[in-house]
Design a protein around this motif. Structure first.
Motif, PDB file in Angstrom:
ATOM      1  N   PHE B 226     -16.492  13.729  40.056  1.00 39.36           N
ATOM      2  CA  PHE B 226     -16.610  15.175  39.866  1.00 39.36           C
ATOM      3  C   PHE B 226     -15.443  15.700  39.024  1.00 39.36           C
ATOM      4  N   LEU B 227     -14.249  15.137  39.262  1.00 41.10           N
ATOM      5  CA  LEU B 227     -13.081  15.561  38.482  1.00 41.10           C
ATOM      6  C   LEU B 227     -13.153  15.044  37.045  1.00 41.10           C
ATOM      7  N   GLY B 228     -14.112  14.144  36.762  1.00 37.66           N
ATOM      8  CA  GLY B 228     -14.207  13.566  35.431  1.00 37.66           C
ATOM      9  C   GLY B 228     -13.325  12.344  35.278  1.00 37.66           C
ATOM     10  N   LEU B 229     -12.835  11.804  36.408  1.00 38.06           N
ATOM     11  CA  LEU B 229     -11.925  10.662  36.355  1.00 38.06           C
ATOM     12  C   LEU B 229     -12.526   9.431  37.018  1.00 38.06           C
ATOM     13  N   GLY B 230     -13.837   9.425  37.191  1.00 43.09           N
ATOM     14  CA  GLY B 230     -14.473   8.276  37.822  1.00 43.09           C
ATOM     15  C   GLY B 230     -15.442   7.625  36.862  1.00 43.09           C
ATOM     16  N   VAL B 231     -16.723   7.674  37.203  1.00 41.57           N
ATOM     17  CA  VAL B 231     -17.765   7.100  36.348  1.00 41.57           C
ATOM     18  C   VAL B 231     -17.946   8.010  35.128  1.00 41.57           C
ATOM     19  N   LEU B 232     -17.912   7.409  33.945  1.00 45.76           N
ATOM     20  CA  LEU B 232     -18.017   8.205  32.722  1.00 45.76           C
ATOM     21  C   LEU B 232     -19.307   7.882  31.986  1.00 45.76           C
ATOM     22  N   PRO B 233     -19.813   8.819  31.144  1.00 47.41           N
ATOM     23  CA  PRO B 233     -21.000   8.541  30.344  1.00 47.41           C
ATOM     24  C   PRO B 233     -20.748   7.340  29.442  1.00 47.41           C
ATOM     25  N   PRO B 234     -21.758   6.565  29.084  1.00 43.50           N
ATOM     26  CA  PRO B 234     -23.185   6.784  29.356  1.00 43.50           C
ATOM     27  C   PRO B 234     -23.599   6.412  30.774  1.00 43.50           C
ATOM     28  N   GLN B 235     -22.669   5.818  31.563  1.00 45.36           N
ATOM     29  CA  GLN B 235     -23.061   5.519  32.927  1.00 45.36           C
ATOM     30  C   GLN B 235     -23.069   6.807  33.750  1.00 45.36           C
ATOM     31  N   MET B 236     -23.716   6.749  34.919  1.00 48.83           N
ATOM     32  CA  MET B 236     -23.748   7.972  35.720  1.00 48.83           C
ATOM     33  C   MET B 236     -23.738   7.638  37.196  1.00 48.83           C
ATOM     34  N   SER B 237     -23.085   8.520  37.951  1.00 45.92           N
ATOM     35  CA  SER B 237     -23.144   8.450  39.407  1.00 45.92           C
ATOM     36  C   SER B 237     -23.464   9.863  39.874  1.00 45.92           C
ATOM     37  N   TRP B 238     -23.709  10.016  41.170  1.00 47.51           N
ATOM     38  CA  TRP B 238     -24.037  11.364  41.658  1.00 47.51           C
ATOM     39  C   TRP B 238     -22.909  12.343  41.347  1.00 47.51           C
ATOM     40  N   VAL B 242     -22.888  15.829  38.833  1.00 49.16           N
ATOM     41  CA  VAL B 242     -22.432  17.179  39.184  1.00 49.16           C
ATOM     42  C   VAL B 242     -21.452  17.663  38.117  1.00 49.16           C
ATOM     43  N   ASN B 243     -20.526  16.784  37.734  1.00 49.29           N
ATOM     44  CA  ASN B 243     -19.543  17.137  36.706  1.00 49.29           C
ATOM     45  C   ASN B 243     -20.232  17.508  35.384  1.00 49.29           C
ATOM     46  N   ASP B 244     -21.232  16.691  34.978  1.00 50.90           N
ATOM     47  CA  ASP B 244     -21.976  16.985  33.745  1.00 50.90           C
ATOM     48  C   ASP B 244     -22.597  18.377  33.788  1.00 50.90           C
ATOM     49  N   GLY B 245     -23.061  18.775  34.975  1.00 51.39           N
ATOM     50  CA  GLY B 245     -23.789  20.029  35.074  1.00 51.39           C
ATOM     51  C   GLY B 245     -22.902  21.254  35.128  1.00 51.39           C
ATOM     52  N   MET B 246     -21.594  21.053  35.380  1.00 52.92           N
ATOM     53  CA  MET B 246     -20.716  22.204  35.614  1.00 52.92           C
ATOM     54  C   MET B 246     -20.690  23.239  34.478  1.00 52.92           C
ATOM     55  N   PRO B 247     -20.685  22.828  33.196  1.00 55.87           N
ATOM     56  CA  PRO B 247     -20.627  23.867  32.164  1.00 55.87           C
ATOM     57  C   PRO B 247     -21.861  24.780  32.158  1.00 55.87           C
ATOM     58  N   PHE B 248     -22.976  24.324  32.745  1.00 53.14           N
ATOM     59  CA  PHE B 248     -24.219  25.098  32.664  1.00 53.14           C
ATOM     60  C   PHE B 248     -24.680  25.630  34.015  1.00 53.14           C
ATOM     61  N   PHE B 249     -23.858  25.405  35.078  1.00 55.46           N
ATOM     62  CA  PHE B 249     -24.440  25.569  36.414  1.00 55.46           C
ATOM     63  C   PHE B 249     -24.763  27.013  36.779  1.00 55.46           C
ATOM     64  N   ARG B 250     -24.160  27.990  36.092  1.00 56.29           N
ATOM     65  CA  ARG B 250     -24.445  29.376  36.469  1.00 56.29           C
ATOM     66  C   ARG B 250     -25.891  29.746  36.169  1.00 56.29           C
ATOM     67  N   LEU B 255     -28.811  21.560  38.060  1.00 56.19           N
ATOM     68  CA  LEU B 255     -27.989  20.450  37.559  1.00 56.19           C
ATOM     69  C   LEU B 255     -26.987  19.939  38.602  1.00 56.19           C
ATOM     70  N   PRO B 256     -26.175  20.820  39.246  1.00 55.22           N
ATOM     71  CA  PRO B 256     -25.279  20.277  40.284  1.00 55.22           C
ATOM     72  C   PRO B 256     -25.940  20.159  41.659  1.00 55.22           C
ATOM     73  N   ILE B 257     -26.971  20.982  41.925  1.00 51.46           N
ATOM     74  CA  ILE B 257     -27.500  21.059  43.293  1.00 51.46           C
ATOM     75  C   ILE B 257     -28.182  19.754  43.713  1.00 51.46           C
ATOM     76  N   PHE B 258     -29.043  19.186  42.871  1.00 53.93           N
ATOM     77  CA  PHE B 258     -29.775  17.992  43.320  1.00 53.93           C
ATOM     78  C   PHE B 258     -28.882  16.766  43.504  1.00 53.93           C
ATOM     79  N   PRO B 259     -28.000  16.456  42.542  1.00 55.75           N
ATOM     80  CA  PRO B 259     -27.094  15.323  42.828  1.00 55.75           C
ATOM     81  C   PRO B 259     -26.179  15.593  44.015  1.00 55.75           C
ATOM     82  N   GLY B 260     -25.746  16.864  44.189  1.00 59.90           N
ATOM     83  CA  GLY B 260     -24.904  17.207  45.341  1.00 59.90           C
ATOM     84  C   GLY B 260     -25.648  16.970  46.644  1.00 59.90           C
ATOM     85  N   LEU B 261     -26.929  17.397  46.679  1.00 62.04           N
ATOM     86  CA  LEU B 261     -27.745  17.170  47.874  1.00 62.04           C
ATOM     87  C   LEU B 261     -27.912  15.678  48.142  1.00 62.04           C
ATOM     88  N   ALA B 262     -28.051  14.893  47.070  1.00 63.39           N
ATOM     89  CA  ALA B 262     -28.212  13.445  47.242  1.00 63.39           C
ATOM     90  C   ALA B 262     -26.971  12.858  47.922  1.00 63.39           C
TER      91      ALA B 262
END
Lengths: 324, 287
Positions: B226-238, B242-250, B255-262
């Protein structure tokens, strides 16, 4: 006896601090480019400057001398200079600590104020509907990543309902500020990062802890004795059980310092709160090693102080511990 | 004592009955199974590709075609969450495996041999616990750079302290038992006593700690990502989704809700399962 215990406990902190500093220093050698990258960065191009800085910090010496020279500087408050901002790293970190405290302390206080009564009542009415609600609720919040709580709260209360500010510590350029409006403004900014991102997790964890501790105490012999000698249930619960069951809570708060600092980092990032955690994250992104290592060292020292305070206050409250 | 341990390993029927009566634990176990299956079968569960972008259909809300909407590049979020789950679960399981190996090894050494070795190992545990985990993680990530292997090694390499304490406590308790003394009197060496006589009897708390360790690792990975210091693109984790979705989440809440729920559901399932296992295998540990 007590003074002896505190002195011994203080003395134990010194070797721990040395070990922490040693581990931190050794870690710096992992950086690509080694120590010189950590202290100087890529911007200093001139070889003479590089050598001068290396000599200043004693980095051209063998490992053990390097370590002690560096330690000497750190003890004098010289953590090196931020590679990006060209300012003393320690100053930059210390500036950020008040914001982190303004975020964490209120949320801990509120969590304690909520978790203790609910946890105690939950234990006194074990397996009642209220107890089940509290336990299941705590279980849910313990399992939720704190950043997710923050995002949901921002979506509902800031974006959807417009009740709370989206981020920051205060409103910039508030019109006709009075003391009251300034305080209210601060508190409104505190609700999401402090109350929801940090507070719900702490409350859930503490509640489970208080409930378990209370249940444990209620099973003890001395409670049975207190009842047997005819004390009213009120006195048994509030005087004998409650006091003893809250003792470990003091310890847990001291032991939670690392967890609280980590949680605060997440909250600060979500709410653009200018604290130490966000400074550390920004420093990692900027590969600003002196700042990164400085925040780690300071956070570890704070943890050690927290543990120390926990042990000392526990020994003040519970005389049994001093004789171990 | 040995009775409890032995039946915990051979799967005594009373434990299974106790586990089966615990509805939460059974639901947790089934959900864990479902998450594992979904990860294994991910490519067959959706017609969409988690990586191929489709710009004309960017930031679409959930619909029948895109069950969980699309992201800023028009990629199907459901497919990405399935793929992210594979990575999140894999990191969680492998990090726990690393922690299990180190923790059982050092805990057994400390508890069995005691004395100087014990104090040395336990002081090292204290030292690691003095570092705030998240600060230590991000520092190491800053120093060695983020990638999945590093993440597993860092989280496993630092997350073994609880396991070591549990194993040490079991060894301290078991090493003076009559049956261990008997084995020693019959000429069994240290290795044989550790691996054949004590360790099997210490399995119940180890199994519980392992199960309850997985959600901790998943939460740790998600925080770092989530902080952007773990799994980086092109790979993805839950967490990274969430981190990817943050710029658009409003505007794009999905974008953040479904991976967060997972993350929440998966962590909750493991916690339910672990709690149930604890109650079933070792009722004395019940919290």
């Amino acid at each position: 006896m007590l003074r002896g215990y505190i002195a011994r406990r203080l003395l134990m902190t010194v070797p721990m601090l040395l070990l922490i500093s040693f581990l931190t220093f050794s870690m710096m050698h992992l950086a690509p480019g080694g120590l010189s990258a950590v202290f100087i960065g890529a911007r200093v191009r001139l070889e003479e400057d590089r050598i001068a800085i290396m000599r200043h910090y004693g980095l051209d010496q063998p490992f053990h001398i390097r370590y002690f020279r560096w330690l000497g500087r750190v003890l004098e408050g010289d953590f090196g200079y931020s590679l990006r901002f060209r300012r003393p790293a320690l100053d930059m970190i210390v500036e950020r600590i008040p914001a982190t405290l303004q975020l964490t302390i209120p949320s801990i206080l509120v969590s304690v104020a909520v978790a203790i009564p609910v946890g105690v009542l939950s234990a006194l009415r074990q397996y009642s509907v209220a107890d089940n609600l509290a336990t299941v609720g705590a279980f849910l919040f313990v399992s939720t990543p704190s950043f997710f709580l923050g995002i949901v709260a921002i979506l509902i209360f800031s974006v959807g309902l417009g009740w709370l500010p989206i981020s920051g510590m205060s409103t910039f350029g508030l019109r006709d500020p009075t003391t009251l409006t300034l305080i209210v403004d601060r508190l409104r900014h505190l609700v999401i990062p402090g109350g929801i991102v940090l507070g719900l997790g702490y409350t859930a964890g503490l509640l489970r802890y208080v409930r378990g501790s209370m249940l444990d105490v209620l099973r003890q012999e001395y409670i049975r004795t207190a009842r047997a000698k005819g004390l009213s249930e009120r006195v048994v619960i509030y005087k004998h059980a409650l006091r003893n069951s809250l003792l470990p809570v003091v310890t847990i708060l001291g032991m939670w310092v690392p967890y609280i600092l980590g949680g605060s980092m997440i909250a600060e990032v979500i709410s653009a709160w200018p604290g130490m955690g966000r400074l550390a994250v920004d420093a990692v992104f900027g590969r600003d090693y002196p700042l990164v290592m400085g925040t780690l060292l300071l956070a570890a020292s704070m943890t050690l102080v927290g543990n120390l305070l926990a042990d000392v206050s526990y020994s003040l409250l519970d005389p049994r511990i001093r004789y171990e | 004592m040995s009775e409890r341990g032995r039946s915990a390993v051979s799967g005594g029927s009373s434990q299974w009955r106790r586990f089966g009566r615990n509805q939460r634990a059974v639901v947790g176990g089934l959900l864990v199974l479902a998450f594992m299956l979904a990860s294994a079968l991910a490519p067959w569960l959706t017609p969409h590709d988690p990586i191929r972008s489709n710009l004309p259909r960017r930031l679409e809300p959930p619909s029948w075609d895109h069950l969980m909407g699309t992201d800023s590049l028009g990629r199907d979020m459901f497919a990405r969450i399935l793929q992210g789950g594979r990575i999140s679960l894999m990191i969680g399981l492998l990090a726990v495996a690393v922690a299990l190996g180190i923790g059982v090894g050092l805990g057994a050494l400390a508890g069995y041999y005691g004395k100087l070795l014990d104090s040395a190992i336990m002081r090292f545990v204290d030292l690691l616990l003095a570092f705030p985990t998240l600060y230590l993680y991000i520092t190491l990530v800053a120093l060695v750079g983020p990638n999945i292997g590093v993440l597993i090694l860092i989280m496993g390499g630092l997350g073994w302290t609880g396991m070591a304490r549990i194993v040490r406590a079991e060894f301290l308790k078991l090493r003076t038992q009559d049956y261990v003394e008997a084995a020693r009197a019959l000429g069994s060496g240290d290795n044989r006593i550790i691996f054949r006589h004590i360790l099997p009897n210490a399995m119940a708390p180890v199994i519980v700690a392992t199960t309850l360790g997985i959600p901790g690792m998943i939460l740790g990975e998600s925080a770092l990502s989530f902080l952007g210091l773990g799994v980086l693109p092109p790979q993805m984790s839950w967490g990274s989704l969430v981190n990817d979705g943050m710029p658009f989440f409003r505007t794009a809440w999905w974008l953040p809700i479904f991976p967060g729920l997972a993350i929440f559901l998966c962590v909750l399932s493991f916690n339910f399962l672990g709690d149930g296992l604890r109650d079933a295998l070792d009722p004395r540990l019940k919290s």
